[in-house]
Motif scaffolding. Structure first.
Motif, PDB file in Angstrom:
ATOM      1  N   TRP A 379       0.831  -1.208   0.000  1.00 20.82           N
ATOM      2  CA  TRP A 379       0.000   0.000   0.000  1.00 20.82           C
ATOM      3  C   TRP A 379       0.866   1.260   0.000  1.00 20.82           C
ATOM      4  CZ3 TRP A 379      -4.354  -2.110   3.772  1.00 20.82           C
ATOM      5  CH2 TRP A 379      -5.140  -2.976   3.062  1.00 20.82           C
ATOM      6  N   THR A 380       0.695   2.189   0.970  1.00 24.48           N
ATOM      7  CA  THR A 380       1.327   3.514   0.834  1.00 24.48           C
ATOM      8  C   THR A 380       2.428   3.729   1.850  1.00 24.48           C
ATOM      9  OG1 THR A 380      -0.800   4.229   0.043  1.00 24.48           O
ATOM     10  CG2 THR A 380       0.796   5.962   0.604  1.00 24.48           C
ATOM     11  N   ILE A 381       3.624   3.330   1.502  1.00 17.37           N
ATOM     12  CA  ILE A 381       4.748   3.569   2.432  1.00 17.37           C
ATOM     13  C   ILE A 381       5.370   4.926   2.115  1.00 17.37           C
ATOM     14  CG2 ILE A 381       5.140   1.090   2.672  1.00 17.37           C
ATOM     15  CD1 ILE A 381       7.600   1.393   0.982  1.00 17.37           C
ATOM     16  N   GLN A 382       6.379   5.323   2.867  1.00 17.03           N
ATOM     17  CA  GLN A 382       6.959   6.672   2.691  1.00 17.03           C
ATOM     18  C   GLN A 382       7.951   6.678   1.532  1.00 17.03           C
ATOM     19  OE1 GLN A 382       8.433   7.980   6.533  1.00 17.03           O
ATOM     20  NE2 GLN A 382       6.518   9.110   6.898  1.00 17.03           N
ATOM     21  N   TRP A 383       7.469   6.997   0.340  1.00 14.38           N
ATOM     22  CA  TRP A 383       8.290   6.902  -0.878  1.00 14.38           C
ATOM     23  C   TRP A 383       9.453   7.881  -0.857  1.00 14.38           C
ATOM     24  CZ3 TRP A 383       6.515   2.595  -2.487  1.00 14.38           C
ATOM     25  CH2 TRP A 383       5.151   2.300  -2.396  1.00 14.38           C
ATOM     26  N   GLU A 384       9.295   9.011  -0.182  1.00 13.70           N
ATOM     27  CA  GLU A 384      10.362  10.021  -0.217  1.00 13.70           C
ATOM     28  C   GLU A 384      11.362   9.838   0.920  1.00 13.70           C
ATOM     29  OE1 GLU A 384       7.075  12.026  -2.508  1.00 13.70           O
ATOM     30  OE2 GLU A 384       7.163  12.134  -0.306  1.00 13.70           O
ATOM     31  N   ASN A 385      11.166   8.856   1.762  1.00  8.25           N
ATOM     32  CA  ASN A 385      12.034   8.666   2.930  1.00  8.25           C
ATOM     33  C   ASN A 385      13.185   7.722   2.558  1.00  8.25           C
ATOM     34  OD1 ASN A 385      13.220   7.583   5.260  1.00  8.25           O
ATOM     35  ND2 ASN A 385      11.390   8.066   6.482  1.00  8.25           N
ATOM     36  N   SER A 408      12.293 -23.267  -7.533  1.00  2.59           N
ATOM     37  CA  SER A 408      10.838 -22.985  -7.498  1.00  2.59           C
ATOM     38  C   SER A 408      10.566 -21.489  -7.648  1.00  2.59           C
ATOM     39  CB  SER A 408      10.268 -23.477  -6.161  1.00  2.59           C
ATOM     40  OG  SER A 408      10.961 -22.881  -5.087  1.00  2.59           O
ATOM     41  N   VAL A 409      11.456 -20.665  -7.106  1.00  8.12           N
ATOM     42  CA  VAL A 409      11.230 -19.208  -7.127  1.00  8.12           C
ATOM     43  C   VAL A 409      11.509 -18.684  -8.534  1.00  8.12           C
ATOM     44  CG1 VAL A 409      11.877 -16.971  -6.162  1.00  8.12           C
ATOM     45  CG2 VAL A 409      11.879 -19.008  -4.693  1.00  8.12           C
ATOM     46  N   ILE A 410      10.444 -18.149  -9.187  1.00 11.50           N
ATOM     47  CA  ILE A 410      10.610 -17.640 -10.559  1.00 11.50           C
ATOM     48  C   ILE A 410      10.379 -16.125 -10.634  1.00 11.50           C
ATOM     49  CG2 ILE A 410      10.064 -19.809 -11.747  1.00 11.50           C
ATOM     50  CD1 ILE A 410       7.201 -18.613 -12.198  1.00 11.50           C
ATOM     51  N   ILE A 411       9.690 -15.577  -9.638  1.00  8.62           N
ATOM     52  CA  ILE A 411       9.353 -14.146  -9.675  1.00  8.62           C
ATOM     53  C   ILE A 411       9.716 -13.479  -8.345  1.00  8.62           C
ATOM     54  CG2 ILE A 411       7.460 -12.452  -9.839  1.00  8.62           C
ATOM     55  CD1 ILE A 411       5.985 -14.396 -11.669  1.00  8.62           C
ATOM     56  N   TRP A 412      10.474 -12.360  -8.450  1.00  6.49           N
ATOM     57  CA  TRP A 412      10.702 -11.500  -7.284  1.00  6.49           C
ATOM     58  C   TRP A 412       9.696 -10.360  -7.389  1.00  6.49           C
ATOM     59  CZ3 TRP A 412      13.472 -14.257  -4.221  1.00  6.49           C
ATOM     60  CH2 TRP A 412      14.615 -14.928  -4.613  1.00  6.49           C
ATOM     61  N   SER A 413       8.830 -10.235  -6.398  1.00  5.61           N
ATOM     62  CA  SER A 413       7.874  -9.121  -6.418  1.00  5.61           C
ATOM     63  C   SER A 413       8.372  -8.024  -5.491  1.00  5.61           C
ATOM     64  CB  SER A 413       6.491  -9.573  -5.946  1.00  5.61           C
ATOM     65  OG  SER A 413       5.695  -8.430  -5.637  1.00  5.61           O
ATOM     66  N   ILE A 414       8.296  -6.782  -6.005  1.00  2.00           N
ATOM     67  CA  ILE A 414       8.813  -5.659  -5.226  1.00  2.00           C
ATOM     68  C   ILE A 414       7.693  -4.875  -4.524  1.00  2.00           C
ATOM     69  CG2 ILE A 414      10.969  -5.392  -6.508  1.00  2.00           C
ATOM     70  CD1 ILE A 414       9.600  -3.232  -8.194  1.00  2.00           C
ATOM     71  N   GLY A 415       6.434  -5.400  -4.578  1.00  3.73           N
ATOM     72  CA  GLY A 415       5.408  -4.681  -3.816  1.00  3.73           C
ATOM     73  C   GLY A 415       3.984  -5.021  -4.199  1.00  3.73           C
ATOM     74  N   ASN A 416       3.055  -4.439  -3.465  1.00  3.30           N
ATOM     75  CA  ASN A 416       1.625  -4.731  -3.656  1.00  3.30           C
ATOM     76  C   ASN A 416       0.752  -3.487  -3.531  1.00  3.30           C
ATOM     77  OD1 ASN A 416      -0.736  -6.760  -3.636  1.00  3.30           O
ATOM     78  ND2 ASN A 416      -1.089  -5.528  -1.794  1.00  3.30           N
ATOM     79  N   GLU A 417      -0.053  -3.251  -4.608  1.00  4.13           N
ATOM     80  CA  GLU A 417      -1.071  -2.183  -4.582  1.00  4.13           C
ATOM     81  C   GLU A 417      -0.486  -0.852  -4.114  1.00  4.13           C
ATOM     82  OE1 GLU A 417      -5.065  -4.938  -4.037  1.00  4.13           O
ATOM     83  OE2 GLU A 417      -4.514  -3.542  -2.431  1.00  4.13           O
ATOM     84  N   THR A 418       0.555  -0.430  -4.798  1.00  3.31           N
ATOM     85  CA  THR A 418       1.184   0.851  -4.454  1.00  3.31           C
ATOM     86  C   THR A 418       0.631   1.931  -5.380  1.00  3.31           C
ATOM     87  OG1 THR A 418       2.975   0.194  -5.952  1.00  3.31           O
ATOM     88  CG2 THR A 418       3.314  -0.213  -3.605  1.00  3.31           C
ATOM     89  N   ARG A 424       6.765   7.296  -5.910  1.00  4.12           N
ATOM     90  CA  ARG A 424       6.615   5.841  -5.819  1.00  4.12           C
ATOM     91  C   ARG A 424       7.265   5.177  -7.010  1.00  4.12           C
ATOM     92  NH1 ARG A 424       3.328   2.889  -9.827  1.00  4.12           N
ATOM     93  NH2 ARG A 424       2.695   0.914  -8.875  1.00  4.12           N
ATOM     94  N   LEU A 425       7.089   5.816  -8.202  1.00  6.64           N
ATOM     95  CA  LEU A 425       7.660   5.210  -9.415  1.00  6.64           C
ATOM     96  C   LEU A 425       9.178   5.143  -9.289  1.00  6.64           C
ATOM     97  CD1 LEU A 425       7.021   4.011 -12.175  1.00  6.64           C
ATOM     98  CD2 LEU A 425       7.249   6.332 -13.153  1.00  6.64           C
ATOM     99  N   GLU A 426       9.772   6.223  -8.803  1.00  6.24           N
ATOM    100  CA  GLU A 426      11.232   6.225  -8.661  1.00  6.24           C
ATOM    101  C   GLU A 426      11.672   5.173  -7.640  1.00  6.24           C
ATOM    102  OE1 GLU A 426      15.002   8.904  -7.354  1.00  6.24           O
ATOM    103  OE2 GLU A 426      13.029   9.898  -7.680  1.00  6.24           O
ATOM    104  N   PHE A 427      10.966   5.105  -6.548  1.00  5.29           N
ATOM    105  CA  PHE A 427      11.270   4.144  -5.483  1.00  5.29           C
ATOM    106  C   PHE A 427      11.236   2.726  -6.050  1.00  5.29           C
ATOM    107  CE2 PHE A 427      10.485   1.525  -1.797  1.00  5.29           C
ATOM    108  CZ  PHE A 427      10.808   2.225  -0.653  1.00  5.29           C
ATOM    109  N   MET A 428      10.148   2.411  -6.747  1.00  9.82           N
ATOM    110  CA  MET A 428       9.956   1.042  -7.251  1.00  9.82           C
ATOM    111  C   MET A 428      10.899   0.749  -8.419  1.00  9.82           C
ATOM    112  SD  MET A 428       7.660  -0.125  -5.230  1.00  9.82           S
ATOM    113  CE  MET A 428       6.625  -1.465  -5.835  1.00  9.82           C
ATOM    114  N   ARG A 429      11.169   1.774  -9.230  1.00 14.77           N
ATOM    115  CA  ARG A 429      12.094   1.585 -10.354  1.00 14.77           C
ATOM    116  C   ARG A 429      13.468   1.191  -9.797  1.00 14.77           C
ATOM    117  NH1 ARG A 429      11.842   6.553 -13.480  1.00 14.77           N
ATOM    118  NH2 ARG A 429      13.046   7.390 -11.770  1.00 14.77           N
TER     119      ARG A 429
END
Ligand code: GCU
Length: 601
Positions: A379-385, A408-418, A424-429
């Protein structure tokens, strides 16, 4: 007195927060001594064991494990006459008064340890939720933030033969700048929730390694083996007897030996989860692991497993045993949860929303289940922190480091419903970039949200700008639960602006087991069953769909679910109830997955 305190504090504080030693991997195959069992505890909501009355960090904290030396002495705590809790284990399910407890609990474990001459000793913890300070024999070892990934410290120079006391301050208070942040739809289980081990190693040892099939090939096994020290020109051998592979390589200036080998392994897949014993030999030490070789790639809208298109027949799961109302840990728990997924005819599981314990990913390796592994950027964490970013990146690094050898692990997920914002885009990028730097042999994804076309309300778009940096476009949708009634599925057209594999990472409806009504009676099993039937009808019409992981395998505890009788602190979107009973919808999904099994995509 004050001056010594400043000195102590300065030398104590020199260890900045989240200070641990480089992570050692493959713990199940190392020489370890378990510290699991009963630990003494002190429940300390006011943190008097850490701060003095001026709320300054106290040099006389509980980490000293002080004892009165004579009858005049005043010591206002005593671990040894205090209560105890099981480790591993969350505290919430072990004490009714701790069910809702969010704060500090001090743990103390005493142990003896005869270290072989020239050997070194590390303390390793599978996971502790959330913020942890650790002390051995009154000395601070360091600290860690994040409740779902392993960390370790060298204790060679601190450990004694007899009467060592390890003191761990655990604080599961939710914090705005945390990862996750203040609000989650899961229970904030606190404590030392996974195994604690002492790891005995030689003076120089192999601390980490990566052995995998080069993507797009079926006969190139490559990777690296890392010594804990930057030792140049050391010979390390790798043998895979079943493949008659036996070669040795030299380390470079950073103590890493890279390799690329020819071999024709039987490729790992859910249908044939073949694992090979791999042995790494350095000096007189042999480290082994069980590793499967498979390649995972994307081509346009397809996910290719070993070069062939695969449809991900999945289910989401939390790391919780509903019948025990507690965090899951250990092989039996993993077998139970993954066993239910196999009964659903799944070939894939989404481990939500945080890294689950290593028993799960190793069990998935042997049972033949593909895995989506996620960090709790939820959800909404502190993207600018910057501190929040560092914490998220550290959790990502620890997760990938621990499980990179799991086929077995094929996908690394970096988050949910952000949310879709610039910061946020910069953080996740940056997180996606980091994940690729750490492991470019797997797919990167995140659970995105759907956006409705203003002009045509029945056209649902997945066009989140983050998609550009992901390999798999995953979207959570609740058409028929949060969004209208199940019939609405008949009118929805799905669109994506990406020519990439597309999966639904969540879809679900809620019903307590045994609550019956007609198929439009909310909260009834019939509504949930109808919801799945309607969803499946819609999913079958989406040509570019490569997978689904409905929400969720089993009912789970959530402090956000407060409807009396129906929820009572549980999210009831499970296909299995909190008592382990299978709901009607369980069989709807099972039968659909049976129908499409073996049809690739
Ligand atoms: C969200 C979220 C889950 C939550 C679920 C629900 O999409 O990702 O964590 O539990 O929806 O509302 O049940």
């Amino acid at each position: 007195m004050k001056s010594t305190f400043i000195v102590l504090l300065l030398c104590q504080i020199s260890i900045a927060f989240g200070q641990t030693d480089p992570l050692i991997t493959d713990i199940p195959n190392r020489h370890t001594t378990s510290l699991n069992g009963k630990w003494k505890i002190i429940i300390d909501p006011y943190e008097i064991g850490f701060f003095d009355y001026r709320y300054e960090e106290s040099p006389w904290g509980f980490f000293q494990n002080q004892k009165p030396v004579d009858k005049t002495d005043r010591v206002e705590y005593d671990f040894d006459t205090s209560d105890s809790l099981n480790v591993p284990g969350d505290w919430n399910s072990q004490r009714p008064e701790l069910l809702y407890y969010e704060g500090t609990v001090w743990y103390k474990k005493s142990f003896n340890c005869k270290l072989k001459p020239g050997h070194r000793l590390f303390l390793w913890l599978g996971a502790v939720n959330y913020k942890t300070y650790l002390y051995l024999n009154g000395k601070r070892l360091g600290s860690h933030e994040g409740g779902f990934t392993p960390f370790n410290f060298e204790i060679t120079n601190l450990v004694k033969e007899k009467d060592n006391f390890l003191v761990v301050k655990v604080d599961n208070k939710r914090i705005r700048e945390g990862v996750p942040t203040l609000n989650t739809d899961w229970w904030n289980y606190g404590g030392i929730t996974r195994d604690v081990e002492l790891i005995d190693v030689s003076a120089d040892f192999i601390s980490d390694f990566f052995v995998h099939l080069r993507n797009g090939t079926s006969n190139i096994i490559e990777g690296w083996i890392k010594l804990d020290k930057k030792l140049l020109g050391r010979r390390i051998s790798i043998t895979i007897p079943e493949l008659t592979i036996s070669s040795s390589f030299s380390t470079d200036t950073s103590g890493v030996a890279s390799f690329s080998l020819k071999g024709s392994p039987v490729l790992w897949s859910p249908e044939n989860p073949k694992l090979y014993s791999v042995f790494l030999i350095y000096n007189k030490d042999t480290l082994k692991d069980k590793i499967g070789f498979r390649s995972i790639e994307t081509k346009g809208g397809e996910i290719l497993l070993n070069g062939k298109p695969v449809y991900l027949r999945g289910i989401c799961m939390h790391e919780e045993i509903p019948m025990r109302r507690s965090r899951a840990n250990g092989p039996e728990d993993a077998k139970l949860l993954l066993g239910w997924a196999k009964e659903l005819n799944c070939n894939f599981v989404r481990l939500a929303h945080y890294p689950h314990n290593e028993y799960v990913t190793r069990m998935a390796d042997s049972l033949g289940l593909l895995v989506w592994s996620e960090i709790p950027v939820y959800w909404t964490i502190q993207w600018e922190n910057q501190g929040t970013y560092n914490n998220a990146e550290q959790q990502l690094t620890e997760n990938i480091t621990r499980d990179k050898n799991r086929a077995s692990v094929i996908i690394w997920s970096i988050g949910n419903e952000t949310p879709v914002t610039e910061s946020r885009l910069e953080f996740m990028r940056n997180l996606a970039l980091k994940a690729r730097q750490l492991d470019n042999s797997r797919l990167i994804s995140a659970a995105l949200e759907v956006h409705h076309d203003q002009k045509n309300e029945n056209e649902y778009w997945v066009n989140d700008p983050l998609g550009e940096y992901l390999d798999v476009i995953a979207c959570n949708e609740y058409v028929g639960w949060y969004d209208g009634l199940p019939m609405k599925c008949d009118n929805i057209t799905w669109k994506t602006s990406y020519n990439k594999p597309f999966i639904f990472s969540e879809l679900g409806a809620e019903a307590p087991y045994g609550n019956h009504g007609d198929n439009l009676t909310r909260w009834s099993e019939e509504y949930q069953e109808y919801f799945y039937k309607q969803q499946i009808k819609m999913l079958k019409k989406i040509p570019f769909l490569s997978g689904t992981t409905p929400w969720i395998l089993a009912d789970f505890r959530s402090p956000r679910r407060l409807l009396p009788v129906i929820q009572d602190g549980w999210n009831k979107k499970g296909l299995v109830s909190e008592k382990g009973q299978k709901k009607k919808a369980f069989f709807v999904l099972r039968d659909w997955y049976k129908e499409i099994e073996g049809k690739g995509k």
